[in-house]
Design a protein around this motif. Structure first.
Motif, PDB file in Angstrom:
ATOM      1  N   LYS A   5       0.822  -1.215   0.000  1.00 33.27           N
ATOM      2  CA  LYS A   5       0.000   0.000   0.000  1.00 33.27           C
ATOM      3  C   LYS A   5       0.855   1.263   0.000  1.00 33.27           C
ATOM      4  CE  LYS A   5      -1.758  -1.259   3.874  1.00 33.27           C
ATOM      5  NZ  LYS A   5      -2.510  -1.220   5.141  1.00 33.27           N
ATOM      6  N   ALA A   6       2.036   1.175   0.627  1.00 34.37           N
ATOM      7  CA  ALA A   6       2.804   2.387   0.911  1.00 34.37           C
ATOM      8  C   ALA A   6       3.896   2.695  -0.098  1.00 34.37           C
ATOM      9  CB  ALA A   6       3.425   2.282   2.305  1.00 34.37           C
ATOM     10  N   LEU A   7       4.323   1.720  -0.871  1.00 38.64           N
ATOM     11  CA  LEU A   7       5.357   1.993  -1.874  1.00 38.64           C
ATOM     12  C   LEU A   7       4.744   2.660  -3.102  1.00 38.64           C
ATOM     13  CD1 LEU A   7       7.651  -1.192  -1.935  1.00 38.64           C
ATOM     14  CD2 LEU A   7       8.365   1.134  -1.365  1.00 38.64           C
ATOM     15  N   LYS A   8       5.488   3.589  -3.658  1.00 41.40           N
ATOM     16  CA  LYS A   8       5.093   4.176  -4.933  1.00 41.40           C
ATOM     17  C   LYS A   8       5.266   3.135  -6.042  1.00 41.40           C
ATOM     18  CE  LYS A   8       6.761   8.769  -3.559  1.00 41.40           C
ATOM     19  NZ  LYS A   8       7.712   9.852  -3.892  1.00 41.40           N
ATOM     20  N   PRO A   9       4.619   3.325  -7.199  1.00 40.73           N
ATOM     21  CA  PRO A   9       4.859   2.414  -8.324  1.00 40.73           C
ATOM     22  C   PRO A   9       6.350   2.319  -8.631  1.00 40.73           C
ATOM     23  CG  PRO A   9       2.998   3.844  -8.794  1.00 40.73           C
ATOM     24  CD  PRO A   9       3.609   4.357  -7.516  1.00 40.73           C
ATOM     25  N   MET A  10       6.826   1.118  -8.779  1.00 43.56           N
ATOM     26  CA  MET A  10       8.243   0.814  -9.005  1.00 43.56           C
ATOM     27  C   MET A  10       9.115   1.067  -7.773  1.00 43.56           C
ATOM     28  SD  MET A  10       8.275  -0.573 -11.883  1.00 43.56           S
ATOM     29  CE  MET A  10      10.031  -0.734 -12.156  1.00 43.56           C
TER      30      MET A  10
END
Length: 284
Positions: free
Chosen positions: A234-239
Protein backbone atom coordinates in the motif's frame (compact mmCIF):
# COMPACT_ATOMS: atom_id res chain seq x y z
CA UNK A 1 50.89 -6.48 31.12
CA UNK A 2 51.90 -7.10 27.49
CA UNK A 3 49.69 -7.21 24.41
CA UNK A 4 50.16 -10.99 24.20
CA UNK A 5 49.14 -11.44 27.82
CA UNK A 6 46.06 -9.29 27.28
CA UNK A 7 44.62 -11.12 24.28
CA UNK A 8 45.37 -14.51 25.85
CA UNK A 9 42.98 -13.54 28.66
CA UNK A 10 40.15 -13.66 26.11
CA UNK A 11 40.96 -16.96 24.40
CA UNK A 12 38.59 -18.98 26.57
CA UNK A 13 35.77 -17.09 24.80
CA UNK A 14 37.23 -16.09 21.43
CA UNK A 15 39.60 -17.56 18.88
CA UNK A 16 43.05 -16.02 18.60
CA UNK A 17 42.25 -13.67 15.72
CA UNK A 18 39.12 -12.27 17.35
CA UNK A 19 40.80 -11.94 20.76
CA UNK A 20 43.65 -9.94 19.21
CA UNK A 21 41.22 -7.73 17.28
CA UNK A 22 39.20 -6.98 20.43
CA UNK A 23 42.29 -5.98 22.41
CA UNK A 24 43.60 -3.83 19.56
CA UNK A 25 40.25 -2.04 19.37
CA UNK A 26 40.15 -1.41 23.12
CA UNK A 27 43.70 -0.11 23.25
CA UNK A 28 43.18 2.21 20.29
CA UNK A 29 39.74 3.58 21.26
CA UNK A 30 40.27 3.92 25.02
CA UNK A 31 44.01 4.53 25.32
CA UNK A 32 45.01 5.87 21.91
CA UNK A 33 47.61 3.14 21.34
CA UNK A 34 48.32 2.02 17.79
CA UNK A 35 49.13 -1.48 16.57
CA UNK A 36 52.80 -0.51 16.55
CA UNK A 37 52.55 0.83 20.12
CA UNK A 38 51.24 -2.54 21.31
CA UNK A 39 54.18 -4.43 19.81
CA UNK A 40 56.73 -1.97 21.18
CA UNK A 41 55.55 -2.42 24.76
CA UNK A 42 53.80 0.90 25.30
CA UNK A 43 50.98 -0.89 27.12
CA UNK A 44 53.25 -0.87 30.16
CA UNK A 45 53.59 2.90 29.97
CA UNK A 46 49.94 3.70 30.71
CA UNK A 47 49.16 5.39 34.02
CA UNK A 48 47.94 3.63 37.15
CA UNK A 49 44.44 5.06 36.59
CA UNK A 50 44.46 3.72 33.04
CA UNK A 51 45.62 0.32 34.27
CA UNK A 52 42.67 0.22 36.65
CA UNK A 53 40.32 1.10 33.81
CA UNK A 54 41.90 -1.57 31.59
CA UNK A 55 41.40 -4.19 34.30
CA UNK A 56 37.72 -3.26 34.54
CA UNK A 57 37.33 -3.51 30.77
CA UNK A 58 39.04 -6.92 30.66
CA UNK A 59 36.74 -8.23 33.40
CA UNK A 60 33.68 -7.20 31.39
CA UNK A 61 35.09 -8.76 28.23
CA UNK A 62 35.90 -12.00 30.08
CA UNK A 63 32.23 -12.26 31.08
CA UNK A 64 31.33 -12.22 27.41
CA UNK A 65 30.05 -8.66 27.14
CA UNK A 66 30.47 -7.54 23.51
CA UNK A 67 33.32 -5.10 23.03
CA UNK A 68 30.94 -2.67 21.31
CA UNK A 69 28.86 -2.37 24.50
CA UNK A 70 31.98 -2.08 26.64
CA UNK A 71 33.25 0.78 24.47
CA UNK A 72 29.80 2.23 23.79
CA UNK A 73 30.43 2.38 20.06
CA UNK A 74 30.54 0.36 16.85
CA UNK A 75 31.88 1.02 13.38
CA UNK A 76 29.43 0.96 10.45
CA UNK A 77 30.07 2.05 6.86
CA UNK A 78 33.13 4.03 7.91
CA UNK A 79 31.37 5.92 10.71
CA UNK A 80 31.28 5.47 14.47
CA UNK A 81 27.84 4.86 15.97
CA UNK A 82 27.04 4.91 19.65
CA UNK A 83 25.58 1.67 20.94
CA UNK A 84 24.36 0.48 24.31
CA UNK A 85 22.73 -2.51 25.95
CA UNK A 86 19.18 -2.93 24.72
CA UNK A 87 20.01 -1.87 21.14
CA UNK A 88 21.27 -4.29 18.50
CA UNK A 89 24.94 -3.96 17.53
CA UNK A 90 25.35 -3.03 13.82
CA UNK A 91 26.69 -5.91 11.72
CA UNK A 92 28.99 -6.01 8.66
CA UNK A 93 26.27 -7.79 6.65
CA UNK A 94 23.99 -4.80 7.08
CA UNK A 95 26.63 -2.53 5.57
CA UNK A 96 26.22 -4.45 2.31
CA UNK A 97 22.47 -3.85 2.40
CA UNK A 98 23.10 -0.08 2.54
CA UNK A 99 25.67 -0.35 -0.24
CA UNK A 100 23.18 -2.26 -2.41
CA UNK A 101 20.61 0.51 -2.04
CA UNK A 102 23.05 3.34 -2.76
CA UNK A 103 24.41 1.48 -5.80
CA UNK A 104 20.86 1.07 -7.15
CA UNK A 105 20.01 4.76 -6.81
CA UNK A 106 23.20 6.84 -6.88
CA UNK A 107 23.20 7.17 -10.66
CA UNK A 108 24.01 10.22 -12.82
CA UNK A 109 20.95 12.33 -13.51
CA UNK A 110 20.63 14.46 -16.61
CA UNK A 111 18.03 17.20 -16.53
CA UNK A 112 17.42 20.87 -15.93
CA UNK A 113 15.56 20.23 -12.68
CA UNK A 114 16.68 17.78 -10.00
CA UNK A 115 14.22 14.96 -9.27
CA UNK A 116 12.06 14.96 -6.16
CA UNK A 117 13.90 13.60 -3.11
CA UNK A 118 13.67 9.85 -2.67
CA UNK A 119 11.31 9.07 0.19
CA UNK A 120 13.01 6.38 2.28
CA UNK A 121 11.72 4.43 5.29
CA UNK A 122 13.83 2.25 7.59
CA UNK A 123 11.63 -0.04 9.70
CA UNK A 124 13.17 -1.22 12.98
CA UNK A 125 16.01 1.27 12.96
CA UNK A 126 17.75 0.29 16.24
CA UNK A 127 20.91 2.38 16.52
CA UNK A 128 19.90 4.22 13.35
CA UNK A 129 22.81 2.77 11.39
CA UNK A 130 20.80 2.14 8.19
CA UNK A 131 18.77 5.35 8.32
CA UNK A 132 21.75 7.59 9.09
CA UNK A 133 23.94 5.92 6.46
CA UNK A 134 21.29 6.32 3.76
CA UNK A 135 20.58 9.90 4.79
CA UNK A 136 24.28 10.70 4.34
CA UNK A 137 25.17 8.46 1.39
CA UNK A 138 22.00 8.23 -0.73
CA UNK A 139 21.81 11.19 -3.06
CA UNK A 140 18.78 13.48 -2.83
CA UNK A 141 16.95 11.46 -0.18
CA UNK A 142 14.55 12.20 2.66
CA UNK A 143 14.80 9.46 5.28
CA UNK A 144 12.37 8.40 8.00
CA UNK A 145 12.93 5.64 10.54
CA UNK A 146 10.67 3.66 12.86
CA UNK A 147 11.24 1.59 15.96
CA UNK A 148 9.11 0.21 18.79
CA UNK A 149 11.85 0.85 21.37
CA UNK A 150 11.94 4.35 22.86
CA UNK A 151 15.51 3.75 24.02
CA UNK A 152 16.56 2.81 20.49
CA UNK A 153 14.93 5.92 19.06
CA UNK A 154 16.74 8.17 21.54
CA UNK A 155 20.06 6.54 20.67
CA UNK A 156 19.34 6.72 16.92
CA UNK A 157 18.48 10.42 17.20
CA UNK A 158 21.76 11.02 19.03
CA UNK A 159 23.70 9.19 16.32
CA UNK A 160 21.97 11.20 13.59
CA UNK A 161 22.70 14.47 15.38
CA UNK A 162 26.38 13.65 15.97
CA UNK A 163 26.92 12.50 12.39
CA UNK A 164 25.02 15.37 10.79
CA UNK A 165 22.22 13.30 9.27
CA UNK A 166 18.65 14.53 8.90
CA UNK A 167 16.28 11.67 9.75
CA UNK A 168 12.66 11.76 10.88
CA UNK A 169 12.48 9.22 13.72
CA UNK A 170 9.10 7.91 14.91
CA UNK A 171 7.72 5.35 17.33
CA UNK A 172 5.96 2.66 15.29
CA UNK A 173 5.28 -1.07 15.62
CA UNK A 174 6.53 -3.02 12.60
CA UNK A 175 3.82 -5.64 13.17
CA UNK A 176 1.10 -2.99 12.99
CA UNK A 177 2.43 -0.30 10.65
CA UNK A 178 0.23 2.70 10.01
CA UNK A 179 0.36 5.86 7.96
CA UNK A 180 -0.59 7.34 4.61
CA UNK A 181 2.89 8.33 3.38
CA UNK A 182 4.19 7.04 0.07
CA UNK A 183 7.76 5.75 -0.14
CA UNK A 184 10.26 5.09 -2.92
CA UNK A 185 12.29 2.75 -0.71
CA UNK A 186 11.39 0.69 2.33
CA UNK A 187 14.25 -1.14 4.03
CA UNK A 188 14.27 -3.34 7.11
CA UNK A 189 16.57 -5.56 9.12
CA UNK A 190 13.84 -7.08 11.31
CA UNK A 191 14.08 -9.82 13.93
CA UNK A 192 14.58 -13.07 11.98
CA UNK A 193 16.33 -15.67 14.17
CA UNK A 194 14.11 -18.54 15.30
CA UNK A 195 14.08 -19.67 18.90
CA UNK A 196 15.39 -23.09 17.84
CA UNK A 197 18.58 -21.45 16.51
CA UNK A 198 19.63 -20.23 19.96
CA UNK A 199 21.64 -23.37 20.66
CA UNK A 200 24.08 -22.48 17.86
CA UNK A 201 24.50 -18.82 18.79
CA UNK A 202 27.40 -17.20 20.61
CA UNK A 203 26.92 -16.72 24.34
CA UNK A 204 27.81 -13.03 24.19
CA UNK A 205 24.94 -12.41 21.77
CA UNK A 206 22.41 -14.41 23.78
CA UNK A 207 23.41 -12.91 27.12
CA UNK A 208 23.72 -9.28 26.11
CA UNK A 209 21.88 -8.33 22.91
CA UNK A 210 18.13 -7.55 23.00
CA UNK A 211 15.86 -10.52 22.32
CA UNK A 212 13.17 -8.26 20.89
CA UNK A 213 15.54 -7.28 18.06
CA UNK A 214 16.71 -10.82 17.34
CA UNK A 215 14.10 -13.54 17.71
CA UNK A 216 10.87 -14.73 16.13
CA UNK A 217 8.73 -17.77 16.98
CA UNK A 218 9.70 -21.09 15.39
CA UNK A 219 6.21 -21.46 13.94
CA UNK A 220 6.21 -18.04 12.23
CA UNK A 221 9.73 -17.08 11.08
CA UNK A 222 8.45 -14.60 8.47
CA UNK A 223 6.08 -12.67 10.73
CA UNK A 224 7.90 -9.34 10.40
CA UNK A 225 8.58 -9.77 6.67
CA UNK A 226 4.92 -10.52 6.03
CA UNK A 227 3.72 -7.49 7.98
CA UNK A 228 6.20 -5.14 6.32
CA UNK A 229 5.61 -6.54 2.82
CA UNK A 230 1.82 -6.14 3.21
CA UNK A 231 2.29 -2.57 4.41
CA UNK A 232 4.68 -1.87 1.54
CA UNK A 233 2.06 -3.04 -0.98
CA UNK A 234 0.00 0.00 0.00
CA UNK A 235 2.80 2.39 0.91
CA UNK A 236 5.36 1.99 -1.87
CA UNK A 237 5.09 4.18 -4.93
CA UNK A 238 4.86 2.41 -8.32
CA UNK A 239 8.24 0.81 -9.01
CA UNK A 240 9.23 1.43 -5.39
CA UNK A 241 11.62 -1.10 -3.90
CA UNK A 242 11.55 -3.19 -0.75
CA UNK A 243 14.88 -4.28 0.74
CA UNK A 244 15.37 -6.80 3.54
CA UNK A 245 18.17 -8.34 5.52
CA UNK A 246 17.11 -11.96 5.84
CA UNK A 247 17.64 -15.31 7.51
CA UNK A 248 19.32 -17.57 4.92
CA UNK A 249 17.35 -20.55 6.26
CA UNK A 250 14.11 -19.01 5.02
CA UNK A 251 15.28 -17.32 1.83
CA UNK A 252 13.23 -19.51 -0.52
CA UNK A 253 10.14 -19.21 1.63
CA UNK A 254 10.50 -15.43 1.73
CA UNK A 255 11.05 -15.23 -2.04
CA UNK A 256 7.86 -17.22 -2.65
CA UNK A 257 5.93 -15.01 -0.24
CA UNK A 258 7.06 -11.82 -1.98
CA UNK A 259 6.25 -13.23 -5.42
CA UNK A 260 2.81 -14.34 -4.19
CA UNK A 261 2.28 -10.75 -3.02
CA UNK A 262 3.07 -9.66 -6.62
CA UNK A 263 6.48 -8.15 -6.01
CA UNK A 264 8.49 -8.30 -9.21
CA UNK A 265 12.17 -8.96 -9.93
CA UNK A 266 12.68 -10.54 -6.51
CA UNK A 267 16.43 -10.92 -6.04
CA UNK A 268 18.64 -12.29 -3.29
CA UNK A 269 22.27 -11.46 -2.55
CA UNK A 270 24.96 -13.06 -0.46
CA UNK A 271 26.92 -11.48 2.37
CA UNK A 272 30.71 -11.36 2.53
CA UNK A 273 30.45 -14.62 4.48
CA UNK A 274 28.78 -16.46 1.60
CA UNK A 275 25.28 -16.59 3.10
CA UNK A 276 22.16 -15.47 1.23
CA UNK A 277 21.53 -12.50 3.52
CA UNK A 278 19.63 -9.85 1.55
CA UNK A 279 16.55 -9.69 -0.66
CA UNK A 280 14.90 -7.05 -2.84
CA UNK A 281 11.51 -6.85 -4.49
CA UNK A 282 9.98 -4.21 -6.76
CA UNK A 283 6.43 -2.98 -6.25
CA UNK A 284 4.25 -3.33 -9.34
Amino acid sequence: MTYNELWHLLTPLYDEGEAKAIIRTVMEVVFGLSFTDLYTGKVNEISSEEKTLLEEIIKRLQKGEPVQYVLGQASFCGRTFKVKAGVLIPRPETELLCQWITADYNLPYCGLQPPEPLQVLDIGTGSGCIAVTLALDLWNSAVSAWDISADALLLARDNAHRLGAKVDFRWQDALHPEGTEKWDIIVSNPPYICEKEKAKMAKNVLDYEPEIALFVPDDDPLRFYRSIALYAQKALKPMGRLYFEINPLYAEELKMMLENLHYRMVEGRKSQFGNLQMMKGVHA
